[in-house]
Design a protein around this motif. Structure first.
Motif, PDB file in Angstrom:
ATOM      1  N   SER A   1      -4.761 -10.767  -9.129  1.00 57.76           N
ATOM      2  CA  SER A   1      -6.053 -10.667  -8.441  1.00 57.76           C
ATOM      3  C   SER A   1      -6.359 -11.905  -7.613  1.00 57.76           C
ATOM      4  O   SER A   1      -7.240 -11.871  -6.750  1.00 57.76           O
ATOM      5  CB  SER A   1      -7.179 -10.428  -9.459  1.00 57.76           C
ATOM      6  OG  SER A   1      -7.433 -11.581 -10.237  1.00 57.76           O
ATOM      7  N   GLN A   2      -5.643 -13.004  -7.876  1.00 59.09           N
ATOM      8  CA  GLN A   2      -5.839 -14.239  -7.121  1.00 59.09           C
ATOM      9  C   GLN A   2      -4.883 -14.355  -5.936  1.00 59.09           C
ATOM     10  O   GLN A   2      -4.826 -15.396  -5.285  1.00 59.09           O
ATOM     11  CB  GLN A   2      -5.655 -15.444  -8.047  1.00 59.09           C
ATOM     12  CG  GLN A   2      -6.606 -15.466  -9.227  1.00 59.09           C
ATOM     13  CD  GLN A   2      -8.058 -15.439  -8.793  1.00 59.09           C
ATOM     14  OE1 GLN A   2      -8.481 -16.230  -7.948  1.00 59.09           O
ATOM     15  NE2 GLN A   2      -8.830 -14.521  -9.363  1.00 59.09           N
ATOM     16  N   LEU A   3      -4.151 -13.268  -5.686  1.00 61.90           N
ATOM     17  CA  LEU A   3      -3.214 -13.245  -4.558  1.00 61.90           C
ATOM     18  C   LEU A   3      -3.888 -12.564  -3.372  1.00 61.90           C
ATOM     19  O   LEU A   3      -4.356 -11.430  -3.477  1.00 61.90           O
ATOM     20  CB  LEU A   3      -1.949 -12.480  -4.960  1.00 61.90           C
ATOM     21  CG  LEU A   3      -0.748 -12.543  -4.023  1.00 61.90           C
ATOM     22  CD1 LEU A   3      -0.213 -13.959  -3.915  1.00 61.90           C
ATOM     23  CD2 LEU A   3       0.345 -11.603  -4.519  1.00 61.90           C
ATOM     24  N   ASN A   4      -3.950 -13.252  -2.254  1.00 62.92           N
ATOM     25  CA  ASN A   4      -4.595 -12.708  -1.058  1.00 62.92           C
ATOM     26  C   ASN A   4      -3.687 -11.703  -0.347  1.00 62.92           C
ATOM     27  O   ASN A   4      -2.463 -11.735  -0.511  1.00 62.92           O
ATOM     28  CB  ASN A   4      -4.956 -13.841  -0.097  1.00 62.92           C
ATOM     29  CG  ASN A   4      -5.951 -14.811  -0.697  1.00 62.92           C
ATOM     30  OD1 ASN A   4      -6.858 -14.412  -1.431  1.00 62.92           O
ATOM     31  ND2 ASN A   4      -5.783 -16.091  -0.394  1.00 62.92           N
ATOM     32  N   PRO A   5      -4.273 -10.811   0.453  1.00 59.57           N
ATOM     33  CA  PRO A   5      -3.456  -9.814   1.159  1.00 59.57           C
ATOM     34  C   PRO A   5      -2.358 -10.415   2.033  1.00 59.57           C
ATOM     35  O   PRO A   5      -1.300  -9.812   2.219  1.00 59.57           O
ATOM     36  CB  PRO A   5      -4.486  -9.058   2.010  1.00 59.57           C
ATOM     37  CG  PRO A   5      -5.765  -9.202   1.257  1.00 59.57           C
ATOM     38  CD  PRO A   5      -5.718 -10.578   0.660  1.00 59.57           C
ATOM     39  N   ASP A   6      -2.594 -11.624   2.568  1.00 58.90           N
ATOM     40  CA  ASP A   6      -1.577 -12.250   3.416  1.00 58.90           C
ATOM     41  C   ASP A   6      -0.521 -13.004   2.618  1.00 58.90           C
ATOM     42  O   ASP A   6       0.369 -13.647   3.186  1.00 58.90           O
ATOM     43  CB  ASP A   6      -2.233 -13.183   4.434  1.00 58.90           C
ATOM     44  CG  ASP A   6      -2.930 -14.374   3.788  1.00 58.90           C
ATOM     45  OD1 ASP A   6      -2.955 -14.455   2.543  1.00 58.90           O
ATOM     46  OD2 ASP A   6      -3.443 -15.228   4.528  1.00 58.90           O
ATOM     47  N   GLY A   7      -0.619 -12.936   1.288  1.00 63.05           N
ATOM     48  CA  GLY A   7       0.378 -13.592   0.442  1.00 63.05           C
ATOM     49  C   GLY A   7      -0.007 -14.978  -0.010  1.00 63.05           C
ATOM     50  O   GLY A   7       0.669 -15.567  -0.845  1.00 63.05           O
ATOM     51  N   SER A   8      -1.094 -15.521   0.528  1.00 61.68           N
ATOM     52  CA  SER A   8      -1.545 -16.841   0.100  1.00 61.68           C
ATOM     53  C   SER A   8      -2.383 -16.706  -1.172  1.00 61.68           C
ATOM     54  O   SER A   8      -2.574 -15.610  -1.694  1.00 61.68           O
ATOM     55  CB  SER A   8      -2.361 -17.499   1.210  1.00 61.68           C
ATOM     56  OG  SER A   8      -3.551 -16.760   1.453  1.00 61.68           O
TER      57      SER A   8
END
Length: 220
Positions: free
Chosen positions: A92-99
């Motif tokens: 859940s702490q992973l952003n859609p852009d992978g960051s």
């Protein structure tokens, strides 16, 4: 992602219940140890690099509890040492852009907590077996002990020494490396299954069912 062996893999679901599959770490044919982590996008058949733990390792141990992945152990062939850090991955702490910052550090397998106080823990190891049963993680066999087994409590970040294969009653089992572990449900109960592996020159074909609700004194 480069070709390798001795990697680790896990699958977790995000808050929308979408599954995410990850593969990382390992060793290549040139004895280069990896620390990277990759997500496999099955819809597009592509690999996407994600944030890693920062530690190189081969044959780590991994268990997933409530869609949180816990990663530890393994061997760093470049540094000729066993990895002692222990980390939790929260998708859940992973952003859609992978960051993002999906990794958090837990008490490493050093025998001490993050404040330097002595605590009871398993030894770090490679080629171990894990189970995830009823909200707990279990670690057993591998390179660091004679079939010892440990229960991990994610609520307290603590370990409890549990039933050992080699002292199992009435029939003991052999300690081993590189065995296979499975989680199964039989009726309303959950168990771990451990099979194969090796001990010295002996290749093992026995199969064991692990029941965390046992009867041995002190769980050992």
């Amino acid at each position: 992602m480069s070709a390798r062996f001795g990697s680790g893999a896990f699958t977790v679901k995000d808050q929308s219940k979408t599954e995410h599959a990850f593969v990382g770490w390992g060793l290549d044919i040139n004895q280069f140890n990896y620390k990277d982590l990759w997500e496999y996008d099955a819809a597009n058949d592509v690999w996407i690099q994600r944030p890693d733990t920062g530690s190189k390792r081969t044959y780590p141990f991994i268990f997933v509890i409530d869609d949180m992945a816990y990663v530890g152990g393994g061997y760093d062939f470049g540094g000729l040492s066993y990895s002692v850090d222990f980390n939790k991955f929260d998708v859940s702490q992973l952003n859609p852009d992978g960051s993002g910052s999906p990794w958090s550090s837990l008490n490493g397998l050093t025998g001490k907590d993050q404040n330097g106080n002595a605590i009871t823990q398993p030894k770090t190891r490679q080629q171990a077996v894990t189970f995830s049963i009823d909200g707990f993680g279990y670690l057993t066999t591998g390179s660091a002990g004679a079939g010892d087994c440990w229960q991990y409590n994610p609520a307290t970040d603590t370990w409890l020494q549990y039933f050992s294969m080699v002292t199992n009653v009435p029939i003991p089992g052999a300690s081993r490396l590189a065995a296979v572990g499975l989680n199964v449900q039989i009726g309303d109960s959950h168990y771990g299954i451990l099979t194969t592996g090796g001990n010295g020159n002996n290749k093992l074909d026995d199969c064991w069912k692990f029941n965390p609700v046992g009867i041995e004194p002190d769980n050992k």
